[in-house]
Write a protein that holds these residues in place. Sequence first.
Motif, PDB file in Angstrom:
ATOM      1  N   LEU A 252       9.869  -3.912  11.264  1.00  0.00           N
ATOM      2  CA  LEU A 252       8.727  -4.218  10.463  1.00  0.00           C
ATOM      3  C   LEU A 252       7.722  -3.354  11.183  1.00  0.00           C
ATOM      4  O   LEU A 252       7.564  -3.405  12.356  1.00  0.00           O
ATOM      5  CB  LEU A 252       8.245  -5.652  10.327  1.00  0.00           C
ATOM      6  N   VAL A 253       7.002  -2.480  10.294  1.00  0.00           N
ATOM      7  CA  VAL A 253       5.989  -1.668  10.785  1.00  0.00           C
ATOM      8  C   VAL A 253       4.613  -1.859   9.964  1.00  0.00           C
ATOM      9  O   VAL A 253       4.725  -1.977   8.913  1.00  0.00           O
ATOM     10  CB  VAL A 253       6.392  -0.076  10.685  1.00  0.00           C
ATOM     11  N   LEU A 254       3.701  -1.893  10.723  1.00  0.00           N
ATOM     12  CA  LEU A 254       2.419  -2.363   9.996  1.00  0.00           C
ATOM     13  C   LEU A 254       1.237  -1.377  10.307  1.00  0.00           C
ATOM     14  O   LEU A 254       1.082  -1.024  11.748  1.00  0.00           O
ATOM     15  CB  LEU A 254       2.105  -3.744  10.390  1.00  0.00           C
ATOM     16  N   ARG A 255       0.365  -0.954   9.590  1.00  0.00           N
ATOM     17  CA  ARG A 255      -0.849  -0.260  10.113  1.00  0.00           C
ATOM     18  C   ARG A 255      -2.062  -0.707   9.271  1.00  0.00           C
ATOM     19  O   ARG A 255      -2.055  -0.781   7.934  1.00  0.00           O
ATOM     20  CB  ARG A 255      -0.612   1.320   9.609  1.00  0.00           C
ATOM     21  N   ILE A 256      -3.317  -0.600  10.213  1.00  0.00           N
ATOM     22  CA  ILE A 256      -4.468  -1.493   9.625  1.00  0.00           C
ATOM     23  C   ILE A 256      -5.443  -0.322  10.023  1.00  0.00           C
ATOM     24  O   ILE A 256      -5.536   0.178  11.025  1.00  0.00           O
ATOM     25  CB  ILE A 256      -4.704  -2.824  10.373  1.00  0.00           C
ATOM     26  N   VAL A 257      -6.455  -0.241   9.009  1.00  0.00           N
ATOM     27  CA  VAL A 257      -7.611   0.672   9.291  1.00  0.00           C
ATOM     28  C   VAL A 257      -8.781  -0.375   8.923  1.00  0.00           C
ATOM     29  O   VAL A 257      -8.579  -1.044   8.012  1.00  0.00           O
ATOM     30  CB  VAL A 257      -7.478   1.836   8.521  1.00  0.00           C
ATOM     31  N   ALA A 258      -9.793  -0.384   9.609  1.00  0.00           N
ATOM     32  CA  ALA A 258     -10.939  -1.598   9.459  1.00  0.00           C
ATOM     33  C   ALA A 258     -12.119  -0.581   9.733  1.00  0.00           C
ATOM     34  O   ALA A 258     -12.126   0.444  10.367  1.00  0.00           O
ATOM     35  CB  ALA A 258     -10.675  -2.683  10.237  1.00  0.00           C
ATOM     36  N   ALA A 259     -13.070  -1.494   9.271  1.00  0.00           N
ATOM     37  CA  ALA A 259     -14.592  -0.854   9.315  1.00  0.00           C
ATOM     38  C   ALA A 259     -14.997  -0.915  10.751  1.00  0.00           C
ATOM     39  O   ALA A 259     -15.696   0.023  11.388  1.00  0.00           O
ATOM     40  CB  ALA A 259     -15.732  -1.401   8.574  1.00  0.00           C
TER      41      ALA A 259
END
Length: 286
Positions: A252-259
């Motif tokens: 499982l691969v996950l990427r998050i971009v946040a302020a």
Amino acid sequence: MSGKKITVCAPITLPDAETGVAQPPRAIGQARVSSKLRDTRSALRDLYQTGSLRMVFPHGRGDVEAVMVNTSGGITGGDRFEVEATAGAGSQLTITTQAAERAYRALPGQIGQLATHLTVEEGAFLRWLPQETLIFEGSALKRRLVADLHANARFLMVEPLVFGRTAMGETVHAAHLWDRIDLRRDGVPLYVDGLDLGPDIQAQLDRPAVANGGCAMASLVYVAPEAEGHLNPIRDMLPDTAGASLLAENTLVLRIVAADGFQLRKSLVPILDRLTEHTLPRSWRL
């Protein structure tokens, strides 16, 4: 007051071997740690540490948990750190950091370096869970993480990055970050990722296809037989600026971009809680 004169000594500087120009002292650190299965519990097998890198082991944890401490307070140009960690056959090992790492301003032409090599042996589970790396204006950082996994090993990795502290009005323009992640299962490439940012990082982050103005991001990889079962529940937990998918069987691969860093943690911590079965290291809660 006794009236005695106190002399404060300036930091010692040493001449560069090639240029002869005096250079400020640099931090060098190395740490190696490994776990083993003893009876039915995981235990510490080997530990080596030197220079500005130390590992401490909190009491009361069921498996081996190592907390890395950079005694120099951050990474700047010319600093060099090396980390090696091995989860021995059948054991469980968690690696985290005492606090967020900081990449500080570097002198022109100098780069801070951090190299990490992880090994997960047969039937073992290694969790690589460092807290955020904060990238500051003027910094130059080169990182490389290599992980070698046995065919039936389990592995959880997260790498959060924060570019400046938005609450303090910081932006990161003149800085460089080179980041490489290379995961292999039985010698076969499983996940390869590269990130090159600079010299104007903020301009790159503003691009819609990069971060669309976000100043924080994280990559997560979870390798385990139950990975597919987590996919849909985790997708339901994600903000619009994140995505998750199955890269390969049991991966499982996950990427998050946040302020900013706060929003990143707000999304990331519940997911890590789920994948660690609520055994996320305490340092993440401080």
